[in-house]
Design an enzyme around this catalytic site. Structure first.
Site, PDB file in Angstrom:
ATOM      1  N   GLU A 181       0.467  -1.128  -0.517  1.00 11.66           N
ATOM      2  CA  GLU A 181      -0.121  -0.200   0.235  1.00 11.66           C
ATOM      3  C   GLU A 181       0.738   1.296   0.054  1.00 11.66           C
ATOM      4  OE1 GLU A 181      -2.982   0.001   3.085  1.00 11.66           O
ATOM      5  OE2 GLU A 181      -3.934  -1.526   2.242  1.00 11.66           O
ATOM      6  N   GLU A 371      -5.706  -8.452   0.217  1.00 10.66           N
ATOM      7  CA  GLU A 371      -5.261  -8.367   2.227  1.00 10.66           C
ATOM      8  C   GLU A 371      -7.478  -8.258   2.139  1.00 10.66           C
ATOM      9  OE1 GLU A 371      -4.124  -4.951   4.022  1.00 10.66           O
ATOM     10  OE2 GLU A 371      -1.434  -5.483   3.887  1.00 10.66           O
TER      11      GLU A 371
END
Ligand code: GAL
Length: 470
Positions: A181, A371
């Site tokens: 991320e 995720e």
């Protein structure tokens, strides 16, 4: 099981096909503990969590889940739950205590490499595939002291780290993720200051974004060169963005937030450049930050992209947020009652939509959900954790993945966030995302109902073995 399972009666691991990857995702700083053992030096998160007021609960990850010492029994439990892939990240300062390695004048910590070798070997011995994330936010403090991500040298520092790790583990590990991320650590770390290192400046923002995007592509090239038979990917936090009203202003606000939250880092990797049309301030990168040849260096042909998806965002035009001119309309204001401990809306269809959105890029050939998960308040009662809300979250989000697969979208894996309850960054230990409950006083593990549901799904057992461990 819940009503939902009956509704999804065709729902077992075979429905997703033999090649679908089932795993959980973890991150070094959130689970390892042992922060000053065997030569590890502090990362920005060690420093940040020690500063007053930075972590809501005042906690640090000094101990966390003690995964550094408990990895063997934990991985056994992970295997018993039926997962065939384990995603973990490497603590950069455990391997390179000075941040840089021998080529740039620093030390290589053999004890750090040895830990990850043991972990990888144990995974393989149990028949689980290790998936390595090179960078999950824990920059060595030694490198932050030299300027951190705003310093262009970070691209070389990261390249050396990637080179060392792929040479050390590449003969055993064939699944590599470059960054976790990028939006989160760049913007939260250097612009809003909510995450480590907690710096707040607009001046840093464009250099941080650009150096991150360069490191992303450079990391990809190094993995491919050192491990030619690897699957190389990188991850993105992502959310479908809906305008609050049908007004043109809210529509334009949604487009800007989409550019920031979903397009900022994937588009340069795909050779499309930064989304400057929606976010004109990004043009400053080419004008003031980039060096000749950089724009070409941003591109890398990843084998897969990792989507990390939790919630959708609803946004409206706002004069209070400079550059973006948009703000989120909270689920509470929208009278949405299905929210998690993080305040995130549970909205399963957003999983389908985000897969669909990323599948539209020509250069995206394969998607793994690297995720997804939910934090809800848990209690242990008579040795059990009946986390129905989390269980339903995974069922419903997985169902949307199945829909996407059936519609021909290239989604080929699901990594639940996360295996064990752990240190949830600036929130401390309070939000629990795990499929396994951790009592942080005793380190006892208790498999939650959600973990047992995965076990049943993945192993097809009708009578579940008692796999609770301490
Ligand atoms: C992701 C992050 C994870 C975890 C999760 C839940 O953004 O990669 O480390 O914290 O969110 O908040």
């Amino acid at each position: 099981m819940t009503a939902l399972l009956t509704e999804y009666s065709d729902f077992d691991r075979h429905t997703f096909g033999p090649d679908f990857v089932w795993g959980t995702a973890t991150a070094a700083y959130q689970i390892e503990g042992a922060v000053d053992r065997d030569g590890r030096t502090p990362s920005v998160w060690d420093t940040f969590s020690r500063q007053k007021g930075k972590i809501k609960t005042g906690e640090t990850a000094d101990v966390a889940c003690e995964f550094y010492d408990r990895y063997e029994s934990d991985l056994r439990l992970h295997k018993e739950l039926g997962f065939d892939a384990f995603r973990f990240s490497l603590s950069w300062s455990r391997i390179l205590p000075d941040g840089v390695g021998p080529k740039l004048g620093g030390r290589l910590n053999e004890a750090g490499l040895a830990f990850y070798n043991r972990l990888i070997d144990h995974c393989l011995a149990l028949g689980m595939t290790p998936w390595i994330t090179l960078y999950h936010w824990d920059l060595p403090q030694a490198l932050e002291n030299k300027g951190g991500w705003p310093n262009r040298n970070i691209v070389d520092w990261f390249a050396e780290f990637a080179d060392i790790c792929t040479k050390a583990f590449g003969h055993k590990v064939k699944h590599w993720i470059i960054l976790n991320e990028p939006l989160a650590f760049s913007v939260l770390g250097y612009f809003t200051g909510q995450h480590a290192p907690g710096r707040r400046s607009f001046r840093n923002l464009l250099p941080v974004i650009h150096h991150t995007a360069l490191a992303q592509a450079e990391g990809g090239r190094i993995v491919r060169q050192n491990v030619p038979d690897a699957q190389v990917g990188t991850t993105f936090s992502c959310s479908p963005i809906d305008p609050f009203t049908a007004s043109t202003r809210d529509g334009a606000a949604a487009a800007r937030v989409d550019a920031l939250m979903n397009r900022l880092f994937i588009e340069p990797a795909l050779g499309l450049g930064y989304p400057t049309k929606e976010l004109p301030f990004l043009a400053g990168i080419a004008k003031k930050v980039a060096k000749p040849g950089d724009m070409e260096r941003l591109a890398f042909d990843f084998d897969f992209v990792g989507l990390q998806h939790y919630f959708r965002a609803v946004v409206e035009h706002s004069y209070f947020m400079p550059y973006l001119w948009a703000s989120q309309v909270s689920p509470l204001r929208r009278n949405v009652s299905t929210i998690t401990e993080m305040g995130w809306e549970v909205y399963p269809e957003s999983m389908y939509r985000i897969i669909q959105q990323f599948s539209q890029y020509e250069g995206v050939r394969k998607i793994h959900i690297t995720e997804s998960g939910a934090a809800f308040y848990d209690t242990v009662q008579n040795g059990a954790v009946n986390d129905t809300a989390r269980l339903e979250y995974h069922q419903n989000y997985l169902y949307q993945i199945l829909r996407a697969k059936r519609d021909g979208l290239p989604v080929t894996g699901y990594f639940a966030w996360t295996f064990l309850d752990n240190f949830e960054w600036a929130e401390g230990y309070r939000p629990r995302f795990g499929l396994v409950y951790v009592d942080f006083r005793t380190q006892q593990r208790t498999v939650k109902a959600s973990g047992r549901w995965f076990q049943q799904l993945l192993t097809n057992q009708h009578r579940l073995a008692d796999v609770n461990q301490s």
